[in-house]
Design a protein around this motif. Structure first.
Motif, short mmCIF file in Angstrom:
data_model
loop_
_atom_site.label_atom_id
_atom_site.label_comp_id
_atom_site.label_asym_id
_atom_site.label_seq_id
_atom_site.Cartn_x
_atom_site.Cartn_y
_atom_site.Cartn_z
N PHE A 153 37.09 29.55 58.45
CA PHE A 153 36.62 29.68 57.06
C PHE A 153 35.84 30.96 56.83
N ASN A 155 36.50 34.03 55.84
CA ASN A 155 36.65 34.76 54.58
C ASN A 155 36.03 34.01 53.41
N LYS A 156 36.14 32.69 53.45
CA LYS A 156 35.57 31.90 52.36
C LYS A 156 34.06 31.90 52.45
N ALA A 159 32.87 35.09 50.97
CA ALA A 159 32.95 35.11 49.51
C ALA A 159 31.83 34.27 48.89
N ASP A 163 28.99 36.12 46.53
CA ASP A 163 28.98 35.87 45.10
C ASP A 163 29.53 34.48 44.79
N ASN A 165 29.18 32.55 42.12
CA ASN A 165 29.76 32.33 40.79
C ASN A 165 31.18 32.86 40.67
N PHE A 166 31.39 34.06 41.22
CA PHE A 166 32.74 34.63 41.17
C PHE A 166 33.71 33.74 41.93
N THR A 167 33.29 33.30 43.11
CA THR A 167 34.16 32.47 43.94
C THR A 167 34.51 31.17 43.22
N ARG A 168 33.49 30.59 42.59
CA ARG A 168 33.70 29.35 41.83
C ARG A 168 34.64 29.60 40.65
N ALA A 169 34.39 30.72 39.95
CA ALA A 169 35.17 31.01 38.74
C ALA A 169 36.63 31.27 39.07
N THR A 170 36.91 31.82 40.26
CA THR A 170 38.30 32.08 40.59
C THR A 170 38.92 30.91 41.35
N GLY A 171 38.30 29.75 41.21
CA GLY A 171 38.98 28.53 41.64
C GLY A 171 38.77 28.10 43.07
N THR A 172 37.77 28.65 43.75
CA THR A 172 37.46 28.14 45.09
C THR A 172 36.29 27.18 44.95
N ARG A 176 31.83 23.04 48.26
CA ARG A 176 32.39 22.52 49.50
C ARG A 176 31.99 23.41 50.68
N TYR A 177 32.04 24.73 50.45
CA TYR A 177 31.73 25.63 51.56
C TYR A 177 30.22 25.72 51.81
N LEU B 50 34.68 29.93 32.19
CA LEU B 50 35.03 30.02 33.61
C LEU B 50 35.05 28.66 34.29
N ASN B 68 41.82 29.71 37.05
CA ASN B 68 41.33 30.49 38.20
C ASN B 68 41.98 31.87 38.28
N TYR B 72 36.77 37.98 36.93
CA TYR B 72 35.41 37.87 36.40
C TYR B 72 34.55 38.98 36.99
N GLN B 80 22.93 40.47 45.93
CA GLN B 80 23.96 41.48 46.17
C GLN B 80 23.40 42.88 46.38
N LEU B 96 40.97 35.81 47.31
CA LEU B 96 40.77 34.49 47.92
C LEU B 96 41.50 33.39 47.16
#
Lengths: 273, 233
Positions: A153, A155-156, A159, A163, A165-172, A176-177, B50, B68, B72, B80, B96
């Motif tokens: 895991f 790479n996850k 991520a 970030d 929020n970005f990870t959440r927003a793009t569907g991951t 869980r992680y 989002l 997804n 964003y 960061q 990802l």
């Protein structure tokens, strides 16, 4: 030097401590990078205190210490993470509350059952003699699980650390992680606690990452350097503790502190020139 | 084609409504700017789009785009600014959402990340550490990451806050170019009304409720806009 090492390795308890210690250092260093960067360092500290309470309870009930401590600390990890994510409660205060409470409960249980003795001291500050053969097997198994999951895991975890929020927003599923990181941390802490001590184990998580960040600038470099540093510091700490009969956990921490000093100095020099 | 339609969306925290019955449509190829004062619910609306917060009322419908697949560009966090990560590591983390549960990045994703870095002119700094970059370069890196995650829609949350005027102009032009040449739909939350009018073809002015939604040309005719612009000059 070679003589010293052969003498060291002729003791079964030292070999056991080395096997478990190296694996735990490795796990702690890997997870430490994410924990430090996510500002979760205090969770490690809090969990180790909960672990102390769980160990005391296991001893009082005459159960196997690791088998009780792992689930208890895992639950605590879950709770602490929820608290930190909920910005309305002050996370650090809540962690301090939980950690000192479990320490207090642990101490009361111990003094009620066996009385404050060397055992208590060993739990607080660690003992190289603590590992039985079955402990070693369980510890090795847990460490391997932690390392394999971390690599799979990786790479996850990066991520989610960089970030959320970005990870959440793009569907991951970031939660869980986060939970995965907390559970792996809980397992690592419980396994390492008997040797390093409840009060000192969190240094194994925090130091290598902080030290590596003085010099290295990419995530992969920091992770690899932490892993290597952590193992080196642990072995050096064991040798130091053997030569001067220092307590093991404390020796490892002192070596880590020394490394942190050296890396900071080099970092500063590099910046100047 | 409508990419996103919001109808009567209400989002609140602790019993207070941060976004109240907001409706708007985002068409493909649009450059929509969401403007409004602090506390007018812009950021909350973005979180709703989002899927980070669930709306209490109303609906958000996605059409031809999966939730997804939004690229964003978030506001920078404290974490960061001092994060040890190379530019390459940050950019590829945008891929990802294509991986699912598979553990490692494939050749295709590495190429995609390299391609986006080339597009945004950051290939030569890909080995550099993110924390050593200037604010403008950091935004480019995050933009490249967002492009890795999307083909269709960029959502930018206050992208120029903390940038100096040169970098600000640079970033605006970059986004406008992506919008015009690649047909990427842009949704930008902004404080900067002048640039919103200059670059956006549609404006959503929020005051918790929808104060205005429509084309930029119509917006310029409103009293609200004239007053805000007047106050600026």
């Amino acid at each position: 030097m070679i003589e010293l090492l052969t003498e060291l390795l002729s003791y079964t308890f030292v070999v056991r401590a080395l096997i478990v210690g190296v694996l735990v250092s490795l796990c702690a260093a890997l997870l430490g990078v994410s924990l430090v960067l996510k500002r979760y360092s205090m969770i490690g500290d809090g969990l180790s205190h909960v672990g102390f309470g769980a160990l005391a309870l296991a001893m009082a009930l005459n159960l196997s210490p690791l088998e009780v401590a792992i689930p208890v600390v895992a639950v605590a990890a879950f709770v602490l993470l929820r608290i930190s994510e909920n910005s309305r409660i002050k996370g650090d205060a809540a962690i301090a509350l939980i950690s000192s409470s479990s320490l207090a409960i642990g101490v009361i249980i111990i003094s009620y059952t066996s009385g404050m003795n060397t055992d208590t001291c060993n739990y607080m500050f660690g003992s190289i003699l603590a590992m039985s053969k079955s402990d070693v097997i369980l510890s090795v198994a847990v460490s391997i699980v932690v390392i394999v999951l971390y690599v799979l895991f990786y790479n996850k975890i990066f991520a989610v650390t960089f970030d959320e929020n970005f990870t959440r927003a793009t569907g991951t599923n970031a939660s869980r992680y986060n939970t995965l990181i907390a559970l792996l941390t809980a397992m690592t802490i419980v396994v390492g606690m008997r040797m390093m001590g409840a009060l000192l184990i969190s240094s194994l998580i925090i130091f290598p990452a902080l030290t590596s960040m003085r010099l290295f600038k990419t995530f992969k470099q920091v992770v690899i350097s932490s892993a290597i540093l952590s193992v080196i510091c642990f072995v050096a700490g064991i040798v130091l503790s053997f030569i001067f009969s220092f307590p093991t956990g404390a020796s490892v921490v002192v070596i880590n502190l020394l490394m942190f000093g050296i890396f900071s100095a080099i970092g500063l020099l590099k910046k100047k020139y | 084609m409508k990419l996103i339609s919001c109808e009567g969306v209400t989002i609140g925290y602790d019993g207070q409504r941060a976004v109240n019955k907001v409706s708007f449509d985002l068409e493909q190829g649009d450059y929509l700017c969401i403007v409004g004062e602090n506390g007018s619910g812009k950021s909350t609306l973005v979180k709703g789009l989002l899927g980070l917060i669930k709306p209490q009322e109303g609906s958000i419908t996605f059409n031809g785009i999966a939730p997804n697949e939004i690229g964003y560009l978030p506001q920078q966090t404290v974490i960061q600014r001092d994060f040890p990560a190379s530019v390459g590591e940050v950019v590829i983390s945008g891929c990802l959402n294509r991986r699912g549960l598979l553990p490692f990045y494939s050749r295709a994703e590495k190429d995609r990340a390299a391609d986006k870095m080339k597009q945004l002119n950051i290939t030569d700094i890909q080995k550099k550490s993110y924390r050593d970059l200037s604010g403008g370069q950091q935004q480019r890196v995050l933009l490249a990451r967002a492009l890795c995650a999307t083909e269709k829609l960029l959502l930018l949350d206050e992208p120029v806050s903390g940038l100096d005027p040169v970098m600000t102009a640079d970033l605006y032009q970059l986004v406008a170019r992506l919008n015009q040449t690649q047909g990427i739909t842009v949704l930008m939350v902004s404080h900067d009304l002048e640039s919103a009018i200059k670059y956006g073809n549609k404006i959503l002015h929020m005051k918790t409720e929808t104060a205005f939604f429509g084309s930029t040309a119509d917006y310029l005719k409103t009293e609200m806009c004239q007053r805000m612009m007047g106050a600026k000059i």
